[in-house]
Scaffold this active site. Structure first.
Site, PDB file in Angstrom:
ATOM      1  N   LEU A  17       6.435   7.805   3.015  1.00 49.93           N
ATOM      2  CA  LEU A  17       4.990   8.014   2.943  1.00 49.93           C
ATOM      3  C   LEU A  17       4.668   8.314   1.482  1.00 49.93           C
ATOM      4  CD1 LEU A  17       4.315  10.288   6.080  1.00 49.93           C
ATOM      5  CD2 LEU A  17       3.758   7.859   5.815  1.00 49.93           C
ATOM      6  N   ASP A  18       3.482   7.915   1.031  1.00 47.33           N
ATOM      7  CA  ASP A  18       3.074   8.225  -0.340  1.00 47.33           C
ATOM      8  C   ASP A  18       3.000   9.742  -0.506  1.00 47.33           C
ATOM      9  OD1 ASP A  18       2.741   5.511  -0.673  1.00 47.33           O
ATOM     10  OD2 ASP A  18       0.579   5.572  -0.271  1.00 47.33           O
ATOM     11  N   ALA A  19       3.058  10.186  -1.754  1.00 48.43           N
ATOM     12  CA  ALA A  19       3.006  11.636  -2.010  1.00 48.43           C
ATOM     13  C   ALA A  19       1.748  12.258  -1.400  1.00 48.43           C
ATOM     14  CB  ALA A  19       3.053  11.893  -3.510  1.00 48.43           C
TER      15      ALA A  19
END
Ligand code: URA
Length: 226
Positions: free
Chosen positions: A105-107
């Site tokens: 998942l993106d930050a």
């Protein structure tokens, strides 16, 4: 692999209790038993389920966790930022093979993420053929125009720089700037790029579920063994 028979020091080091060089000290400090009999020699061989540390069974030989990822943590192992792995107990962080996220998942994305040290499970769930269903709650910068769900469901949407259109995705509208999106692929920044392709922008992204695994009552940063 289940209940493998090997040296106690090999069990303890692969499960992150202590390193091979720390074993002597560890066996002095903590009560490690085989079938209830305390041992001080790490070279003795035993099955995983014969061993206890301080009267507790050993951690499982393979570990898969579901976490509610908080924002600002990264799923990579090598990044200058805050690593998602730092939210796990030190023992889990020291396991070998190491625990990695299943996909990323993106930050700034929150929600359901699986972590495992089981390479076979990781490969199975991330392979392009796996088609695991993922549901995201998406908060948008602009109100919907109205044609988004048709475009996403068409199976014809081509993301910039790609040759293969996206598989059909299902969108459910909650409010003009809040939707639920169900996808079964995991392309790079997929959700953000999908809304970019229809002239909008994602301002918050939360994954509610990954396959059958739902966040339910896990608070941000919490995890459970699955
Ligand atoms: N799609 C995105 O754009 N970002 C994520 O983190 C997950 C899916």
């Amino acid at each position: 692999m289940q209940n493998s028979y090997k040296r106690v020091d090999a069990h303890l080091s692969s499960l992150g209790y202590c390193s091979r060089s720390e074993i002597k000290k560890f066996l002095k400090m903590f009560s490690v038993c085989i079938d209830g009999q305390r041992i001080f020699d790490g070279s003795i061989k035993a099955h995983h389920n014969q061993i206890t540390v301080e009267n507790e069974a050993l951690d499982p030989q393979t570990l898969t966790l579901l976490m509610n990822k908080p924002s600002s943590y990264v799923c990579s192992h090598s990044d200058n930022g805050k690593l998602i792995y730092s939210l796990l107990p030190m023992r889990y962080q020291r396991r070998n093979p190491q625990i990695s996220t299943i996909g990323r998942l993106d930050a700034d994305t929150t929600g359901a993420i699986l972590l495992t040290d089981d390479g076979e499970i990781n490969h199975r769930l991330t392979s392009p053929k796996s088609s695991v269903k993922k549901i995201y709650e998406v908060t948008l910068a602009e109100p919907l125009k109205g044609d988004e769900s048709t475009i996403f469901a068409s199976g014809e949407l081509l993301l910039r720089g790609e040759k293969k259109p996206l598989l059909a995705a299902k969108m459910e509208v909650t409010t003009p700037t809040l939707v639920k999106l169900e996808i079964c692929e995991g392309r790079y920044h997929q959700v953000k790029r999908m809304f970019g392709a229809v002239g909008n922008r994602v301002v918050a992204l939360h994954r509610v579920s990954f396959g059958d695994f739902k966040i339910d009552d896990l608070a941000f940063g919490e995890y459970k063994i699955v």
